[in-house]
Design a protein around this motif. Sequence first.
Motif, short mmCIF file in Angstrom:
data_model
loop_
_atom_site.label_atom_id
_atom_site.label_comp_id
_atom_site.label_asym_id
_atom_site.label_seq_id
_atom_site.Cartn_x
_atom_site.Cartn_y
_atom_site.Cartn_z
N ARG A 261 0.86 -1.19 0.00
CA ARG A 261 0.00 0.00 0.00
C ARG A 261 0.89 1.23 0.00
O ARG A 261 2.10 1.13 0.25
CB ARG A 261 -0.90 -0.01 1.24
N GLU A 262 0.28 2.38 -0.21
CA GLU A 262 1.08 3.59 -0.31
C GLU A 262 1.84 3.93 0.96
O GLU A 262 2.89 4.56 0.94
CB GLU A 262 0.18 4.77 -0.68
N ASP A 263 1.28 3.55 2.09
CA ASP A 263 1.95 3.89 3.35
C ASP A 263 3.06 2.91 3.71
O ASP A 263 3.61 2.97 4.81
CB ASP A 263 0.92 3.99 4.49
N GLY A 264 3.37 2.03 2.81
CA GLY A 264 4.49 1.13 3.06
C GLY A 264 4.07 -0.21 3.63
O GLY A 264 4.87 -1.14 3.68
#
Lengths: 288, 223, 53, 419
Positions: free
Chosen positions: B85-88
Amino acid sequence: MKQENKKEHKFGMVIDLDKCTGCGSCMVSCMAENNVPFKEDESNKKDSITWMRVYKLTNGKDFPETEVVYMPRPCQHCSGKGGHGHSPCVSVCPATATDYGKDTGIVSQIYTRCFGCRYCMGACPYHARYFNWWDPKWPEGMENYLSPNVSPRMRGVVEKCSFCYHRYQLAREKAYLEEREEIEEMEYQTACTTACPAGAIVFGDLNNPEHEVTKIVKPDDHPDPRNPDVVGKSRNPKVFRLLERLGTNTKVYYLSEREWVRKAGDNYTEGEWETIKNHHGKTQISHG
Amino acid sequence: MSAIENKSENRSTENAGEGVSEDTRDDKGLGLGVIFFLVAFVVCFLSGTFLFPKLLYSKKEQPFNFDHALHTSEAGDCEACHYYREDGTYSGNPKLASCLDCHSEEPLGETEDEAIFVEEYVVKGKEIPWLVYSRQPDCVFFSHAAHTIKAKMDCVECHGHIGESTVSRPYEENRLTGYSRDIWGKNIFGIKKNSWDRMKMDDCAECHKERTGHQGYCFQCHK
Amino acid sequence: MFPFCFEWAWDMAHAIFFGGLWYAVGILGAGMTYVVIKSAYDTMNDSGDSHHH
Amino acid sequence: MDSALIPEGVKRTSFPKFFLGMAVVGAVVLWGLIAVVLIWWKGLNQTNMNDYYGFALWIWADLAVIAVGGGAFFTGLLKYIFKVDELKNIINFAVIIGVICYSSALFILAIDVGQPLRSWFIFWHANVHSMLTEVAFCLSCYFAVLVIEFIPNVLENRQLNKVSFFHHLAHNMHGVMAVFAATGAFLSFFHQGSLGGVAGVMYGRPFAFREGLLIWPWTFFLFTWSAAAFGPCFTLLVTKITEAVTGKKLVSDKTVHLLAKISGWMITTYIIAKIIDTIYWATVTVPASGFTFSHFFSNNAFYGYWILFAEIVLCGVVPGLLLIYKPTRENSNLRLLAIILGVIGVCLNRWVMVLQVMAVPVMSFDTWALYIPSWQEVATTILPVAYGIMFIALAYRYLPVFPQEKELNYPAQPVVEGE
């Protein structure tokens, strides 16, 4: 590959007691963030869990001189005598359920390893460690609101503030994805810091001169000439630590303009305070 | 030990009765003791090796069979479904929505599993309750990003060749801990031949020590 | 406790602590093994009256 | 009824009377066991411990039984290593008291931890820097030694000894007992010490903290010394009680006087060291952390200077002097007074080093914390006492514990010496 541990951090905080209003937001945010269990009846504070606890101190004087200060007290994340990581609790744990992360300066607590001997609680003079006397009981439906990033505890183990370490883990994970080496100061902040409406808590890396906390605290890496066990003493004369003289070398600093508050941070024999209180001011001048 | 005790008990009753001892009798007692010991040893050894693991682990079947090999050939590498996901954070097993990127209420294949998938989950809009072989306990924090991006490790190093499998093997759950057997490993003695045979803390530490010079502080992997 | 335990380190602290401990345990184990074997041997070589001394 | 089991040539009370006595004590054991089940089932919330009192009554009981159980290791050391042969008349009993004390200690630890099923972590995941790890290892190993020392005595039971192998085993074990006793003394030295170290290393607690030698705080050595000093007092006290209950003389005056004399000198030297330690602590260690001596003994409802006086003078100096001065030592009443005071003294010391440590406020804005144990804690603490009484009663009835019993009570009969 060894870069991972190359840079040592030393996370710490400074709490401005003159700004703290005693509202308790830090306590509440901490409990929500870290899945801290509570009892149906919380009237007995001595067996209830509050990783972040706000103490109320007074100067003991009668009206109109009465002054009150609220002192939030998370785990102090002691680095121990001489700053070598032998904090009072870590060195006594028989089962290695708590350790001192030399890469972050954070004192861990592993609930699944702890078998509940409570030696660490005895060794901690700050009462920062709490025992789960009961299995946690969440009100109907509340289990769905627990944070998946913090593991819940079972009865019979000790728990304490972790400086919201999971937030550091998540911040680093993001940095890895973006192929950055370091995280930004604001990427890792504890729940209490972000919740404080007065902005009384400043959190960051004490090893990083750019971080606000370091700018306020100005930690002195040299041992205190009066007590070689004490390192990291603040060069800011308004900043003090709790029970600094014991050599626990906490990483939670307190800031106050008021002399009686600073004096309350430690114990002094009669007349001693007068000789000690200006100590830092003097050394600062002599250092230039 | 038991042989000796057998023998001495044997002897004492004789002595009480007759006041004399016969060496032949003694040897017989000893021999019986040795046989008893050996039989007991074999029984314990065999039951410990074969019966105990069966008792310790319960076998659970996946909701339906999943053919990894087929999916990788159709959809691409692991990250096509198991992405970041974008937040890692790591997405883990895909949700039904991801499946629906390709699948629809019209079955894509003719297998029985495809039929179950469509009827039970796609039509009803229900998430598939996969049993995750590599599920770690609650207290574990594992960053996929740190391993595959930062350390550039291959999925196979920990997960083995699951991407090439065509059948979902049964999920074995430790009855005491509730953890997957893949954590402890298939070998009852805890011996591993491949890096993916086990997923214990010791295995993490071994690799960390080798590659970073330190097995890591508790909070590196715990939460 | 053992070299394959997670916390084990080949350092001075472990050498002193477990060195002393395993040494003591070893003596106890060896002593008991010796005593049991010797007693078994003595029992087998008993003449009828020897155990009433 | 059970006469075949009773040692040869001695008289024991009738079985029904014995059984009745055991039933009464057994009821107390049962009461304790109910509390144990409650604690294991419901958890440590059954106690009145709290986050201020992580260590409380149980840890005191633990330290106290181990201290008074120190008579076993010290008597064994004197008997087997220093060859004080006279002590053979009391060594069996000293070992039995040791077995009771140490099994009780391990039992108390098993109920005191929050997750008993994880207790093995202390061994498996040992942190060698923790004093408690040292306690756990040495305690369990030393308990094994005590069991080994006790086995020959059990095997000397009239019926068991008829089994040829057991007879030989008992004999051979006596033969190498010196090795076991030496190992036991080594282990004992460390675990008694590390129990002292438990308090002494807590540098966050100025009341407990002591400087020391290398990694060992002074309390390490003081605890070992005090256990060796006061342990024999407890051995003598229990002997005295057993003699009073059975109405027989079981150990000769000569042996008693010798052990009392040794204990007296040990107590006196210990108390001198303790006084020096206290003065150094009060004048150097305490002020260095910003405290005054009076801080620890005022502003609370219980802990006053009286406890310091009671521990050091009344129950330390007094029994020490009474036992080294020959006329008072050989006066049975004064000797009894001295050994009672001694036992109270060492228990008080352990109390102070556990409970008072927890009670004293350290942060300037903290307050004294006192606590009263719950009935579950009391019951589980009394349980070992009842269990000990049963243990001693059974051992006395069926085992040849006191080699001098026949000679002291039935002089008419010819004396047959054992091993």
